[in-house]
Design a protein around this motif. Sequence first.
Motif, PDB file in Angstrom:
ATOM      1  N   VAL A 100     -36.366  18.084  -5.326  1.00 36.98           N
ATOM      2  CA  VAL A 100     -35.478  18.666  -4.489  1.00 36.98           C
ATOM      3  C   VAL A 100     -35.783  17.824  -3.396  1.00 36.98           C
ATOM      4  N   PHE A 101     -34.153  17.271  -3.228  1.00 37.12           N
ATOM      5  CA  PHE A 101     -34.227  16.817  -2.072  1.00 37.12           C
ATOM      6  C   PHE A 101     -33.708  16.532  -1.101  1.00 37.12           C
ATOM      7  N   VAL A 102     -35.056  16.272   0.184  1.00 34.69           N
ATOM      8  CA  VAL A 102     -34.414  17.524   1.222  1.00 34.69           C
ATOM      9  C   VAL A 102     -33.951  15.491   2.536  1.00 34.69           C
ATOM     10  N   ALA A 103     -32.819  15.876   2.661  1.00 32.03           N
ATOM     11  CA  ALA A 103     -32.278  15.271   3.223  1.00 32.03           C
ATOM     12  C   ALA A 103     -32.569  15.647   5.121  1.00 32.03           C
ATOM     13  N   ASP A 104     -32.925  14.288   6.053  1.00 31.87           N
ATOM     14  CA  ASP A 104     -32.917  15.048   6.988  1.00 31.87           C
ATOM     15  C   ASP A 104     -31.248  14.976   8.252  1.00 31.87           C
ATOM     16  N   SER A 105     -30.901  15.950   8.193  1.00 28.82           N
ATOM     17  CA  SER A 105     -29.212  16.012   8.827  1.00 28.82           C
ATOM     18  C   SER A 105     -29.593  15.014  10.630  1.00 28.82           C
ATOM     19  N   LEU A 106     -30.368  14.716  11.233  1.00 27.59           N
ATOM     20  CA  LEU A 106     -30.241  13.814  12.017  1.00 27.59           C
ATOM     21  C   LEU A 106     -29.354  13.042  11.790  1.00 27.59           C
ATOM     22  N   ARG A 107     -28.478  12.687  13.018  1.00 26.89           N
ATOM     23  CA  ARG A 107     -27.948  11.226  12.530  1.00 26.89           C
ATOM     24  C   ARG A 107     -28.594  10.179  12.982  1.00 26.89           C
ATOM     25  N   LYS A 108     -29.665   9.727  14.082  1.00 23.77           N
ATOM     26  CA  LYS A 108     -30.565   9.084  13.836  1.00 23.77           C
ATOM     27  C   LYS A 108     -31.457   7.921  11.903  1.00 23.77           C
ATOM     28  N   ARG A 109     -31.523   9.338  11.520  1.00 24.15           N
ATOM     29  CA  ARG A 109     -32.556   9.310  10.315  1.00 24.15           C
ATOM     30  C   ARG A 109     -31.216   8.641   8.592  1.00 24.15           C
ATOM     31  N   ARG A 110     -30.026   9.131   9.227  1.00 25.98           N
ATOM     32  CA  ARG A 110     -28.837   8.013   8.458  1.00 25.98           C
ATOM     33  C   ARG A 110     -29.404   7.263   7.133  1.00 25.98           C
ATOM     34  N   GLU A 111     -30.322   6.123   8.005  1.00 26.55           N
ATOM     35  CA  GLU A 111     -30.700   5.133   6.846  1.00 26.55           C
ATOM     36  C   GLU A 111     -31.809   4.836   6.138  1.00 26.55           C
ATOM     37  N   ALA A 173     -29.528  24.370   5.049  1.00 21.99           N
ATOM     38  CA  ALA A 173     -30.585  24.036   5.454  1.00 21.99           C
ATOM     39  C   ALA A 173     -31.195  24.181   7.117  1.00 21.99           C
ATOM     40  N   ALA A 174     -32.179  25.341   7.641  1.00 19.86           N
ATOM     41  CA  ALA A 174     -32.872  24.956   8.431  1.00 19.86           C
ATOM     42  C   ALA A 174     -34.256  25.800   8.318  1.00 19.86           C
ATOM     43  N   ALA A 175     -35.204  24.329   7.063  1.00 19.88           N
ATOM     44  CA  ALA A 175     -36.672  25.488   6.653  1.00 19.88           C
ATOM     45  C   ALA A 175     -37.276  25.873   7.973  1.00 19.88           C
ATOM     46  N   ILE A 176     -37.180  25.591   8.788  1.00 19.24           N
ATOM     47  CA  ILE A 176     -38.352  26.119   9.526  1.00 19.24           C
ATOM     48  C   ILE A 176     -37.784  27.641  10.194  1.00 19.24           C
ATOM     49  N   LYS A 177     -36.726  27.998   9.624  1.00 16.79           N
ATOM     50  CA  LYS A 177     -36.365  29.404   9.960  1.00 16.79           C
ATOM     51  C   LYS A 177     -36.596  29.992   8.428  1.00 16.79           C
ATOM     52  N   GLY A 178     -36.225  28.742   7.271  1.00 21.83           N
ATOM     53  CA  GLY A 178     -36.504  29.771   6.372  1.00 21.83           C
ATOM     54  C   GLY A 178     -35.245  29.848   5.545  1.00 21.83           C
ATOM     55  N   ILE A 179     -34.381  29.157   6.181  1.00 20.53           N
ATOM     56  CA  ILE A 179     -32.589  29.751   5.758  1.00 20.53           C
ATOM     57  C   ILE A 179     -32.630  28.710   4.775  1.00 20.53           C
ATOM     58  N   GLY A 180     -32.022  28.944   4.267  1.00 19.09           N
ATOM     59  CA  GLY A 180     -31.588  27.696   2.663  1.00 19.09           C
ATOM     60  C   GLY A 180     -33.038  27.664   1.572  1.00 19.09           C
ATOM     61  N   VAL A 181     -33.883  27.820   2.048  1.00 17.20           N
ATOM     62  CA  VAL A 181     -35.141  27.648   1.594  1.00 17.20           C
ATOM     63  C   VAL A 181     -35.289  28.225   0.058  1.00 17.20           C
ATOM     64  N   PHE A 182     -35.132  29.603  -0.117  1.00 14.50           N
ATOM     65  CA  PHE A 182     -34.747  29.778  -1.347  1.00 14.50           C
ATOM     66  C   PHE A 182     -33.834  29.584  -2.365  1.00 14.50           C
ATOM     67  N   ASP A 183     -32.758  30.056  -1.676  1.00 10.96           N
ATOM     68  CA  ASP A 183     -31.539  29.356  -2.640  1.00 10.96           C
ATOM     69  C   ASP A 183     -31.457  27.750  -3.392  1.00 10.96           C
ATOM     70  N   THR A 184     -32.218  26.794  -2.278  1.00 10.96           N
ATOM     71  CA  THR A 184     -32.744  25.987  -2.963  1.00 10.96           C
ATOM     72  C   THR A 184     -33.835  25.278  -4.009  1.00 10.96           C
ATOM     73  N   LEU A 185     -34.355  26.866  -3.847  1.00  6.11           N
ATOM     74  CA  LEU A 185     -35.885  27.694  -4.831  1.00  6.11           C
ATOM     75  C   LEU A 185     -35.157  28.290  -6.343  1.00  6.11           C
ATOM     76  N   LYS A 186     -34.931  29.114  -6.157  1.00  6.47           N
ATOM     77  CA  LYS A 186     -34.081  29.394  -6.653  1.00  6.47           C
ATOM     78  C   LYS A 186     -33.268  28.098  -8.229  1.00  6.47           C
ATOM     79  N   GLU A 187     -31.930  26.963  -7.184  1.00  6.05           N
ATOM     80  CA  GLU A 187     -31.176  26.707  -8.300  1.00  6.05           C
ATOM     81  C   GLU A 187     -32.190  25.261  -9.019  1.00  6.05           C
ATOM     82  N   ILE A 188     -33.410  25.197  -7.712  1.00  3.30           N
ATOM     83  CA  ILE A 188     -33.760  23.918  -8.667  1.00  3.30           C
ATOM     84  C   ILE A 188     -35.103  24.906 -10.023  1.00  3.30           C
ATOM     85  N   SER A 189     -35.444  25.585  -9.718  1.00  2.00           N
ATOM     86  CA  SER A 189     -36.227  26.784 -10.826  1.00  2.00           C
ATOM     87  C   SER A 189     -35.184  26.491 -12.276  1.00  2.00           C
TER      88      SER A 189
END
Lengths: 214, 132
Positions: A100-111, A173-189
């Motif tokens: 699972v590649f978790v990318a940070d949506s913050l613009r300043k984390r682009r690089e 995702a918003a992992a801190i609220k759990g949004i998208g966490v299980f969708d990601t896990l299910k797909e990769i599993s």
Amino acid sequence: MALIDLNRREIHCKIVYYGPGRCGKTTNLFYIYNAISEKYRGKLLTIETRGERTLFFDLLPINLGKIHGLDIRIQLYTIPGQSHYRATRKLVLKGVDGIVFVADSLRKRREKNIESLLDLRNNLKEYNLNLEEIPLVFQYNKRDLVSANIPLLTIEELENDLNRELKAPYFEAAAIKGIGVFDTLKEISKRTVKYVARKYVFSQAQAKAEGGII
Amino acid sequence: MGTMVVTAEKVKELQRVLDSQLLAIGVSLAILIDEAGNVIVAAGNENGVDTTSLAALAAANFGATAQIAKLLGEEDFSILYHKGKRDNIHFTKIGMDFILVTIFTDEIPLGLVRLRVNQVAHELLNLLTEND
Ligand SMILES: Nc1nc2c(ncn2[C@@H]2O[C@H](COP(=O)(O)OP(=O)(O)OP(=O)(O)O)[C@@H](O)[C@H]2O)c(=O)[nH]1
Ligand SMILES: [Mg+2]
């Protein structure tokens, strides 16, 4: 390296959460740990520095239930995202079956996102693996910050930066609220188990074709 | 990196080696793991020991030590040993891809454990790599 244990009738796969420092890998594991019942998970192991940054890895073993009479056991690992831990990241990738590649949506984390994906590619190469072949899912994290007026990358930008050629599935995702966490896990599993099973069946068929040592 | 498949017979054979060579001299727990940190087989008293975490940490520890060896220009440290107040733990590399972890108390001399571990290493490697 996946392990198929025909004695205990279990398949063990290793899934690694990769991505730049502070993108939310450990947060994914904590959420999963807290959300599933004890029966389906083992102990959460974390090796971190005092400032909650991952120093070596986090590990959460989970049990996905049975497929074809075999118990599916998955070990979820995170890597330390800070750039100077490159050697450690390579160690954690040893024997990986899915990413699972978790990318940070913050613009300043682009690089940082782009650098981390390149680092992943290089580390995989040392194990003779490549991103095009290994099961891979993207997670675009911290989407909750849209409402906080913090400059975020759009999904199109993230897709274009990271996934233009790979065309792997992605989840917002918003992992801190759990949004998208299980969708990601299910797909990769799903993808990882399929990949491991296919490799196993293929190696058996091949052994038979070669005169049947197995 | 392939997929490792162990059959019930294989587990039995591996267990027999661990039983007859290591538990027989008083080792409390012997665990055979792969370098991804999976437990392949465990023999002895697992009471209260989280073998999953232990295996992951042992594999990571071994990997880290191998990297340290490289930085120092050493070939590899093929053995790791930690001494506690009561329990001692010994890690040995078995071939390229496996690690044997043995846990034993002070009543058993380290020299004896080392000797036995060296003797079984070859046998275990053969069992792990042969096709059946
Ligand atoms: N707003 C917001 N913050 C998040 C989200 N996910 C994680 N965070 C925060 O981001 C910070 C870093 O999260 P971690 O999960 O520790 O990051 P990591 O990827 O494990 O970082 P390293 O261990 O250094 O590689 C923490 O303060 C989290 O609370 C999210 O979805 N939204
Ligand atoms: Mg972390």
